[in-house]
Design a protein around this motif. Structure first.
Motif, PDB file in Angstrom:
ATOM      1  N   ARG A  73      28.318  52.473  48.996  1.00  0.00           N
ATOM      2  CA  ARG A  73      27.765  52.823  50.271  1.00  0.00           C
ATOM      3  C   ARG A  73      26.176  52.598  50.353  1.00  0.00           C
ATOM      4  NH1 ARG A  73      29.927  56.943  50.721  1.00  0.00           N
ATOM      5  NH2 ARG A  73      28.300  58.502  50.415  1.00  0.00           N
ATOM      6  N   GLU A  74      25.540  52.966  49.404  1.00  0.00           N
ATOM      7  CA  GLU A  74      24.122  53.083  49.426  1.00  0.00           C
ATOM      8  C   GLU A  74      23.471  51.674  49.229  1.00  0.00           C
ATOM      9  OE1 GLU A  74      22.979  55.795  46.555  1.00  0.00           O
ATOM     10  OE2 GLU A  74      23.183  57.485  48.008  1.00  0.00           O
ATOM     11  N   SER A  75      24.408  50.818  48.248  1.00  0.00           N
ATOM     12  CA  SER A  75      24.058  49.352  48.261  1.00  0.00           C
ATOM     13  C   SER A  75      24.439  48.432  49.221  1.00  0.00           C
ATOM     14  CB  SER A  75      24.656  48.873  46.796  1.00  0.00           C
ATOM     15  OG  SER A  75      24.188  49.862  45.787  1.00  0.00           O
ATOM     16  N   GLY A  76      25.220  49.125  50.526  1.00  0.00           N
ATOM     17  CA  GLY A  76      25.563  48.135  51.603  1.00  0.00           C
ATOM     18  C   GLY A  76      26.628  47.276  51.072  1.00  0.00           C
ATOM     19  N   THR A 130      23.929  44.833  43.110  1.00  0.00           N
ATOM     20  CA  THR A 130      24.510  43.683  43.721  1.00  0.00           C
ATOM     21  C   THR A 130      25.971  43.611  43.713  1.00  0.00           C
ATOM     22  OG1 THR A 130      24.553  42.330  41.662  1.00  0.00           O
ATOM     23  CG2 THR A 130      22.387  42.434  43.039  1.00  0.00           C
ATOM     24  N   LYS A 131      26.674  42.707  44.584  1.00  0.00           N
ATOM     25  CA  LYS A 131      28.010  42.610  44.422  1.00  0.00           C
ATOM     26  C   LYS A 131      28.637  42.163  43.030  1.00  0.00           C
ATOM     27  CE  LYS A 131      28.167  38.055  46.829  1.00  0.00           C
ATOM     28  NZ  LYS A 131      26.950  37.759  46.923  1.00  0.00           N
ATOM     29  N   GLU A 132      27.761  41.351  42.413  1.00  0.00           N
ATOM     30  CA  GLU A 132      28.343  40.901  41.139  1.00  0.00           C
ATOM     31  C   GLU A 132      28.109  41.916  40.064  1.00  0.00           C
ATOM     32  OE1 GLU A 132      26.737  37.591  43.676  1.00  0.00           O
ATOM     33  OE2 GLU A 132      25.837  39.402  42.856  1.00  0.00           O
ATOM     34  N   GLU A 133      27.271  42.598  40.338  1.00  0.00           N
ATOM     35  CA  GLU A 133      27.286  43.859  39.157  1.00  0.00           C
ATOM     36  C   GLU A 133      27.996  44.977  39.746  1.00  0.00           C
ATOM     37  OE1 GLU A 133      22.367  43.863  38.597  1.00  0.00           O
ATOM     38  OE2 GLU A 133      23.221  45.058  40.082  1.00  0.00           O
ATOM     39  N   PHE A 134      28.338  45.147  40.729  1.00  0.00           N
ATOM     40  CA  PHE A 134      29.476  46.181  41.162  1.00  0.00           C
ATOM     41  C   PHE A 134      30.961  45.623  40.674  1.00  0.00           C
ATOM     42  CE2 PHE A 134      31.733  49.388  43.482  1.00  0.00           C
ATOM     43  CZ  PHE A 134      30.951  50.477  43.286  1.00  0.00           C
ATOM     44  N   VAL A 172      44.371  46.657  36.585  1.00  0.00           N
ATOM     45  CA  VAL A 172      45.640  46.390  36.012  1.00  0.00           C
ATOM     46  C   VAL A 172      46.647  47.390  36.162  1.00  0.00           C
ATOM     47  CG1 VAL A 172      44.856  44.722  34.187  1.00  0.00           C
ATOM     48  CG2 VAL A 172      44.810  47.254  33.753  1.00  0.00           C
ATOM     49  N   ASP A 173      47.904  47.246  35.964  1.00  0.00           N
ATOM     50  CA  ASP A 173      49.063  48.468  36.130  1.00  0.00           C
ATOM     51  C   ASP A 173      49.855  48.392  34.836  1.00  0.00           C
ATOM     52  OD1 ASP A 173      50.638  50.603  36.808  1.00  0.00           O
ATOM     53  OD2 ASP A 173      51.713  49.537  38.469  1.00  0.00           O
ATOM     54  N   GLU A 174      49.429  49.447  34.082  1.00  0.00           N
ATOM     55  CA  GLU A 174      50.324  49.330  32.729  1.00  0.00           C
ATOM     56  C   GLU A 174      50.236  48.052  32.041  1.00  0.00           C
ATOM     57  OE1 GLU A 174      54.302  50.694  33.261  1.00  0.00           O
ATOM     58  OE2 GLU A 174      53.452  52.915  33.782  1.00  0.00           O
ATOM     59  N   GLY A 175      49.066  47.471  31.954  1.00  0.00           N
ATOM     60  CA  GLY A 175      48.965  46.273  31.113  1.00  0.00           C
ATOM     61  C   GLY A 175      49.213  44.824  32.083  1.00  0.00           C
ATOM     62  N   GLU A 176      49.782  45.097  33.252  1.00  0.00           N
ATOM     63  CA  GLU A 176      50.215  43.878  34.131  1.00  0.00           C
ATOM     64  C   GLU A 176      49.041  43.673  35.209  1.00  0.00           C
ATOM     65  OE1 GLU A 176      52.875  42.221  33.683  1.00  0.00           O
ATOM     66  OE2 GLU A 176      53.400  43.388  31.763  1.00  0.00           O
ATOM     67  N   LYS A 177      48.871  42.685  35.500  1.00  0.00           N
ATOM     68  CA  LYS A 177      48.136  42.198  36.622  1.00  0.00           C
ATOM     69  C   LYS A 177      48.479  42.710  37.898  1.00  0.00           C
ATOM     70  CE  LYS A 177      46.490  37.723  34.233  1.00  0.00           C
ATOM     71  NZ  LYS A 177      46.622  36.346  34.394  1.00  0.00           N
ATOM     72  N   PHE A 178      47.984  43.776  38.500  1.00  0.00           N
ATOM     73  CA  PHE A 178      47.895  44.203  39.737  1.00  0.00           C
ATOM     74  C   PHE A 178      47.239  43.686  40.795  1.00  0.00           C
ATOM     75  CE2 PHE A 178      47.637  47.606  42.848  1.00  0.00           C
ATOM     76  CZ  PHE A 178      49.174  47.629  43.138  1.00  0.00           C
ATOM     77  N   CYS A 179      45.859  43.851  40.779  1.00  0.00           N
ATOM     78  CA  CYS A 179      45.056  43.608  41.963  1.00  0.00           C
ATOM     79  C   CYS A 179      43.864  42.808  41.699  1.00  0.00           C
ATOM     80  CB  CYS A 179      44.804  44.709  42.740  1.00  0.00           C
ATOM     81  SG  CYS A 179      43.687  44.432  44.156  1.00  0.00           S
ATOM     82  N   ARG A 180      43.595  41.792  42.266  1.00  0.00           N
ATOM     83  CA  ARG A 180      42.358  41.112  42.217  1.00  0.00           C
ATOM     84  C   ARG A 180      41.442  41.441  43.367  1.00  0.00           C
ATOM     85  NH1 ARG A 180      41.082  35.606  39.215  1.00  0.00           N
ATOM     86  NH2 ARG A 180      40.868  36.983  37.667  1.00  0.00           N
ATOM     87  N   GLY A 181      40.746  42.491  43.134  1.00  0.00           N
ATOM     88  CA  GLY A 181      39.811  42.949  44.266  1.00  0.00           C
ATOM     89  C   GLY A 181      38.668  42.270  44.623  1.00  0.00           C
ATOM     90  N   ILE A 182      37.885  42.619  45.615  1.00  0.00           N
ATOM     91  CA  ILE A 182      36.608  41.932  46.171  1.00  0.00           C
ATOM     92  C   ILE A 182      35.703  42.853  46.430  1.00  0.00           C
ATOM     93  CG2 ILE A 182      37.986  39.479  46.660  1.00  0.00           C
ATOM     94  CD1 ILE A 182      37.599  40.610  49.648  1.00  0.00           C
ATOM     95  N   VAL A 183      34.275  42.436  46.206  1.00  0.00           N
ATOM     96  CA  VAL A 183      33.137  43.002  46.668  1.00  0.00           C
ATOM     97  C   VAL A 183      32.323  42.167  47.525  1.00  0.00           C
ATOM     98  CG1 VAL A 183      31.406  44.365  45.843  1.00  0.00           C
ATOM     99  CG2 VAL A 183      33.195  44.543  44.474  1.00  0.00           C
ATOM    100  N   ILE A 184      32.046  42.579  48.595  1.00  0.00           N
ATOM    101  CA  ILE A 184      31.156  41.993  49.526  1.00  0.00           C
ATOM    102  C   ILE A 184      29.917  42.620  49.948  1.00  0.00           C
ATOM    103  CG2 ILE A 184      31.224  41.159  51.936  1.00  0.00           C
ATOM    104  CD1 ILE A 184      34.208  40.684  51.847  1.00  0.00           C
ATOM    105  N   ASP A 185      28.750  41.797  50.030  1.00  0.00           N
ATOM    106  CA  ASP A 185      27.617  42.458  50.376  1.00  0.00           C
ATOM    107  C   ASP A 185      27.429  42.218  51.791  1.00  0.00           C
ATOM    108  OD1 ASP A 185      24.965  43.098  50.847  1.00  0.00           O
ATOM    109  OD2 ASP A 185      24.224  42.299  49.025  1.00  0.00           O
ATOM    110  N   THR A 186      27.411  43.360  52.756  1.00  0.00           N
ATOM    111  CA  THR A 186      27.402  43.297  53.905  1.00  0.00           C
ATOM    112  C   THR A 186      26.088  42.617  54.634  1.00  0.00           C
ATOM    113  OG1 THR A 186      26.256  45.679  53.939  1.00  0.00           O
ATOM    114  CG2 THR A 186      28.534  45.367  54.438  1.00  0.00           C
ATOM    115  N   LYS A 187      25.120  42.252  53.769  1.00  0.00           N
ATOM    116  CA  LYS A 187      24.017  41.300  54.342  1.00  0.00           C
ATOM    117  C   LYS A 187      24.573  40.018  54.577  1.00  0.00           C
ATOM    118  CE  LYS A 187      21.085  42.037  50.893  1.00  0.00           C
ATOM    119  NZ  LYS A 187      21.648  43.208  50.092  1.00  0.00           N
ATOM    120  N   ASP A 188      25.753  39.532  53.909  1.00  0.00           N
ATOM    121  CA  ASP A 188      26.197  38.209  54.165  1.00  0.00           C
ATOM    122  C   ASP A 188      27.077  38.220  55.501  1.00  0.00           C
ATOM    123  OD1 ASP A 188      25.288  37.056  51.844  1.00  0.00           O
ATOM    124  OD2 ASP A 188      26.833  37.787  50.651  1.00  0.00           O
TER     125      ASP A 188
END
Length: 238
Positions: free
Chosen positions: A28-31, A2-6, A128-144
Protein backbone atom coordinates in the motif's frame (compact mmCIF):
# COMPACT_ATOMS: atom_id res chain seq x y z
CA UNK A 1 9.57 -0.82 -3.23
CA UNK A 2 9.24 -1.44 -6.96
CA UNK A 3 6.83 -3.91 -8.51
CA UNK A 4 9.79 -6.07 -9.56
CA UNK A 5 11.18 -6.19 -6.02
CA UNK A 6 7.78 -6.97 -4.52
CA UNK A 7 7.10 -9.76 -7.02
CA UNK A 8 10.48 -11.29 -6.17
CA UNK A 9 9.57 -11.09 -2.47
CA UNK A 10 6.40 -13.16 -2.99
CA UNK A 11 7.73 -15.56 -5.59
CA UNK A 12 7.55 -19.23 -4.57
CA UNK A 13 5.12 -18.73 -1.67
CA UNK A 14 2.62 -21.44 -0.74
CA UNK A 15 -1.08 -21.05 -1.43
CA UNK A 16 -2.71 -19.56 1.66
CA UNK A 17 0.50 -17.80 2.71
CA UNK A 18 0.84 -15.51 -0.28
CA UNK A 19 1.25 -12.25 1.60
CA UNK A 20 1.67 -11.20 5.25
CA UNK A 21 -0.10 -8.23 6.89
CA UNK A 22 3.15 -6.26 7.07
CA UNK A 23 3.69 -6.90 3.35
CA UNK A 24 0.16 -5.69 2.58
CA UNK A 25 1.04 -2.42 4.31
CA UNK A 26 4.32 -2.22 2.39
CA UNK A 27 2.49 -2.75 -0.90
CA UNK A 28 0.00 0.00 0.00
CA UNK A 29 2.76 2.45 0.95
CA UNK A 30 4.61 1.62 -2.29
CA UNK A 31 1.55 2.31 -4.43
CA UNK A 32 1.26 -1.29 -5.64
CA UNK A 33 -1.62 -3.58 -6.54
CA UNK A 34 -0.95 -7.26 -5.82
CA UNK A 35 -3.38 -9.60 -7.55
CA UNK A 36 -3.72 -13.37 -7.02
CA UNK A 37 -6.28 -16.11 -7.62
CA UNK A 38 -7.77 -17.98 -4.69
CA UNK A 39 -9.83 -21.15 -4.36
CA UNK A 40 -11.67 -21.83 -7.62
CA UNK A 41 -13.79 -18.69 -7.73
CA UNK A 42 -12.00 -15.71 -6.15
CA UNK A 43 -9.50 -13.00 -7.09
CA UNK A 44 -7.74 -11.36 -4.15
CA UNK A 45 -6.32 -7.83 -4.41
CA UNK A 46 -3.89 -6.33 -1.90
CA UNK A 47 -1.99 -3.08 -1.52
CA UNK A 48 -3.54 0.22 -2.63
CA UNK A 49 -6.89 -1.55 -2.38
CA UNK A 50 -7.95 -4.63 -0.41
CA UNK A 51 -10.67 -6.34 -2.41
CA UNK A 52 -12.06 -9.79 -3.08
CA UNK A 53 -13.81 -10.42 -6.40
CA UNK A 54 -16.05 -13.31 -7.31
CA UNK A 55 -14.42 -14.98 -10.30
CA UNK A 56 -15.97 -18.39 -10.94
CA UNK A 57 -14.40 -19.79 -14.14
CA UNK A 58 -12.54 -16.51 -14.60
CA UNK A 59 -13.34 -12.81 -14.67
CA UNK A 60 -12.55 -9.63 -16.57
CA UNK A 61 -12.31 -6.52 -14.42
CA UNK A 62 -10.75 -3.06 -14.68
CA UNK A 63 -8.42 -1.07 -12.47
CA UNK A 64 -7.14 2.47 -12.23
CA UNK A 65 -4.66 4.11 -9.86
CA UNK A 66 -7.16 3.83 -6.98
CA UNK A 67 -7.98 0.14 -7.47
CA UNK A 68 -10.84 -1.76 -9.07
CA UNK A 69 -13.45 0.15 -11.06
CA UNK A 70 -16.91 -1.38 -10.80
CA UNK A 71 -20.38 -0.18 -11.64
CA UNK A 72 -21.91 1.35 -8.48
CA UNK A 73 -24.84 -0.44 -6.89
CA UNK A 74 -27.47 2.30 -6.64
CA UNK A 75 -30.99 1.58 -5.43
CA UNK A 76 -33.38 3.81 -7.36
CA UNK A 77 -36.20 5.31 -5.32
CA UNK A 78 -38.00 7.42 -7.89
CA UNK A 79 -35.32 10.09 -8.32
CA UNK A 80 -31.56 10.48 -8.48
CA UNK A 81 -30.11 12.13 -5.41
CA UNK A 82 -27.09 14.45 -5.43
CA UNK A 83 -25.08 11.66 -3.83
CA UNK A 84 -26.13 9.26 -6.62
CA UNK A 85 -25.10 11.77 -9.27
CA UNK A 86 -21.69 12.24 -7.65
CA UNK A 87 -21.21 8.47 -7.39
CA UNK A 88 -22.10 7.94 -11.04
CA UNK A 89 -19.94 10.85 -12.19
CA UNK A 90 -16.95 9.43 -10.32
CA UNK A 91 -17.57 5.98 -11.79
CA UNK A 92 -17.74 7.18 -15.40
CA UNK A 93 -14.69 9.38 -14.91
CA UNK A 94 -12.66 6.45 -13.58
CA UNK A 95 -14.04 4.10 -16.21
CA UNK A 96 -12.62 6.28 -19.00
CA UNK A 97 -9.02 5.72 -17.86
CA UNK A 98 -9.30 2.24 -16.31
CA UNK A 99 -7.37 -0.68 -17.86
CA UNK A 100 -8.72 -4.25 -18.16
CA UNK A 101 -7.30 -7.36 -16.54
CA UNK A 102 -8.41 -10.87 -17.43
CA UNK A 103 -8.32 -13.35 -14.57
CA UNK A 104 -8.08 -16.80 -16.16
CA UNK A 105 -9.06 -20.07 -14.53
CA UNK A 106 -7.37 -23.15 -16.05
CA UNK A 107 -6.59 -21.34 -19.31
CA UNK A 108 -5.59 -23.67 -22.17
CA UNK A 109 -2.37 -21.77 -22.86
CA UNK A 110 -1.20 -21.66 -19.21
CA UNK A 111 0.39 -24.21 -16.88
CA UNK A 112 -1.15 -22.42 -13.91
CA UNK A 113 -4.56 -22.94 -12.37
CA UNK A 114 -4.86 -19.15 -12.07
CA UNK A 115 -3.16 -16.70 -14.41
CA UNK A 116 -3.70 -13.09 -15.48
CA UNK A 117 -3.55 -11.32 -18.81
CA UNK A 118 -3.27 -7.55 -19.21
CA UNK A 119 -1.48 -4.85 -21.19
CA UNK A 120 -0.71 -2.98 -17.98
CA UNK A 121 3.03 -3.09 -17.14
CA UNK A 122 3.43 -5.68 -14.40
CA UNK A 123 5.75 -8.18 -12.74
CA UNK A 124 4.81 -11.79 -12.05
CA UNK A 125 5.31 -14.15 -9.14
CA UNK A 126 4.46 -17.82 -8.63
CA UNK A 127 2.31 -19.40 -5.92
CA UNK A 128 2.38 -23.17 -5.45
CA UNK A 129 -0.07 -25.55 -3.80
CA UNK A 130 1.61 -28.66 -2.38
CA UNK A 131 4.31 -28.30 -4.99
CA UNK A 132 1.89 -27.86 -7.88
CA UNK A 133 1.65 -24.70 -9.98
CA UNK A 134 -1.37 -22.88 -8.63
CA UNK A 135 -1.22 -19.18 -9.46
CA UNK A 136 0.95 -16.81 -11.45
CA UNK A 137 0.13 -13.56 -9.69
CA UNK A 138 0.91 -10.04 -10.83
CA UNK A 139 2.12 -6.82 -9.21
CA UNK A 140 1.18 -3.46 -10.75
CA UNK A 141 2.62 -0.05 -9.94
CA UNK A 142 -0.32 2.36 -9.83
CA UNK A 143 1.89 5.10 -11.31
CA UNK A 144 1.53 3.15 -14.56
CA UNK A 145 -2.24 3.61 -14.28
CA UNK A 146 -2.24 7.39 -13.99
CA UNK A 147 -3.76 9.05 -17.08
CA UNK A 148 -1.07 10.69 -19.23
CA UNK A 149 -1.03 14.46 -19.51
CA UNK A 150 -2.09 15.30 -23.01
CA UNK A 151 0.50 17.05 -25.16
CA UNK A 152 -2.03 19.78 -25.82
CA UNK A 153 -2.35 20.35 -22.06
CA UNK A 154 1.43 20.73 -21.79
CA UNK A 155 1.44 23.17 -24.68
CA UNK A 156 -1.39 25.14 -23.09
CA UNK A 157 0.50 25.33 -19.77
CA UNK A 158 3.65 26.61 -21.51
CA UNK A 159 1.63 29.09 -23.56
CA UNK A 160 -0.09 30.50 -20.47
CA UNK A 161 3.28 30.87 -18.74
CA UNK A 162 4.73 32.67 -21.77
CA UNK A 163 1.74 35.02 -21.96
CA UNK A 164 2.00 35.81 -18.24
CA UNK A 165 5.71 36.62 -18.64
CA UNK A 166 5.01 38.80 -21.67
CA UNK A 167 2.26 40.67 -19.83
CA UNK A 168 4.64 41.32 -16.92
CA UNK A 169 7.35 42.61 -19.27
CA UNK A 170 4.88 44.85 -21.11
CA UNK A 171 3.67 46.28 -17.81
CA UNK A 172 7.23 47.10 -16.80
CA UNK A 173 7.97 48.69 -20.18
CA UNK A 174 4.77 50.73 -19.94
CA UNK A 175 5.77 52.03 -16.52
CA UNK A 176 9.23 52.98 -17.81
CA UNK A 177 7.72 54.78 -20.82
CA UNK A 178 5.21 56.64 -18.61
CA UNK A 179 7.94 57.73 -16.21
CA UNK A 180 10.17 58.96 -19.05
CA UNK A 181 7.34 60.97 -20.61
CA UNK A 182 6.55 62.62 -17.27
CA UNK A 183 10.27 63.35 -16.78
CA UNK A 184 10.46 65.05 -20.19
CA UNK A 185 7.33 67.06 -19.37
CA UNK A 186 8.82 68.15 -16.02
CA UNK A 187 12.02 69.10 -17.84
CA UNK A 188 10.10 71.31 -20.24
CA UNK A 189 8.20 72.95 -17.34
CA UNK A 190 11.47 73.61 -15.49
CA UNK A 191 12.96 75.17 -18.62
CA UNK A 192 9.95 77.38 -19.42
CA UNK A 193 8.55 78.21 -16.01
CA UNK A 194 11.20 77.26 -13.47
CA UNK A 195 14.91 77.86 -13.05
CA UNK A 196 15.84 77.60 -16.70
CA UNK A 197 17.68 75.23 -19.00
CA UNK A 198 20.48 74.29 -16.59
CA UNK A 199 18.05 73.19 -13.89
CA UNK A 200 15.87 71.46 -16.47
CA UNK A 201 18.83 69.38 -17.58
CA UNK A 202 19.14 68.02 -14.04
CA UNK A 203 15.78 66.20 -14.53
CA UNK A 204 17.22 64.32 -17.49
CA UNK A 205 20.60 63.75 -15.83
CA UNK A 206 19.00 62.28 -12.70
CA UNK A 207 16.79 59.98 -14.80
CA UNK A 208 19.82 58.62 -16.67
CA UNK A 209 22.22 58.54 -13.73
CA UNK A 210 20.07 56.26 -11.52
CA UNK A 211 20.27 53.16 -13.76
CA UNK A 212 23.74 54.10 -15.04
CA UNK A 213 22.66 55.21 -18.52
CA UNK A 214 24.68 58.44 -18.89
CA UNK A 215 26.77 58.04 -22.08
CA UNK A 216 30.39 57.08 -21.53
CA UNK A 217 33.09 59.57 -22.33
CA UNK A 218 34.78 56.75 -24.22
CA UNK A 219 31.91 56.44 -26.69
CA UNK A 220 33.05 57.48 -30.18
CA UNK A 221 29.99 59.73 -30.56
CA UNK A 222 30.17 61.23 -27.06
CA UNK A 223 30.59 64.79 -28.42
CA UNK A 224 28.02 64.61 -31.24
CA UNK A 225 24.37 64.23 -30.17
CA UNK A 226 22.97 63.49 -33.63
CA UNK A 227 25.57 60.84 -34.43
CA UNK A 228 25.05 59.24 -31.01
CA UNK A 229 21.30 59.10 -31.62
CA UNK A 230 21.69 57.66 -35.11
CA UNK A 231 24.07 54.97 -33.86
CA UNK A 232 22.05 53.87 -30.82
CA UNK A 233 18.38 54.49 -31.57
CA UNK A 234 16.55 51.19 -32.26
CA UNK A 235 15.16 50.71 -35.75
CA UNK A 236 11.61 49.35 -35.42
CA UNK A 237 10.88 49.65 -39.14
CA UNK A 238 7.71 51.17 -40.51
Amino acid sequence: MTKEEFAALLNGRDYGDEIAHAEEKLARESGLLVIVGSSDDLVEIYGVEREELGAYEGLQFSVDAKGTVRRPNIEWEGEITDEDEETLATYFQRKQVAKPIQARWCADDSEWTWSFKTDIPHSTFDIVDEGEKFCRGIVIDTKDLLPPIAESDNELTHTKAAIAKLEKNLLQLGRIADRNIVTMQATWIEWKNGKGAEAALEWIENTLDGPGLIPSVNDEHYTDAQKYFDANAPDYGT
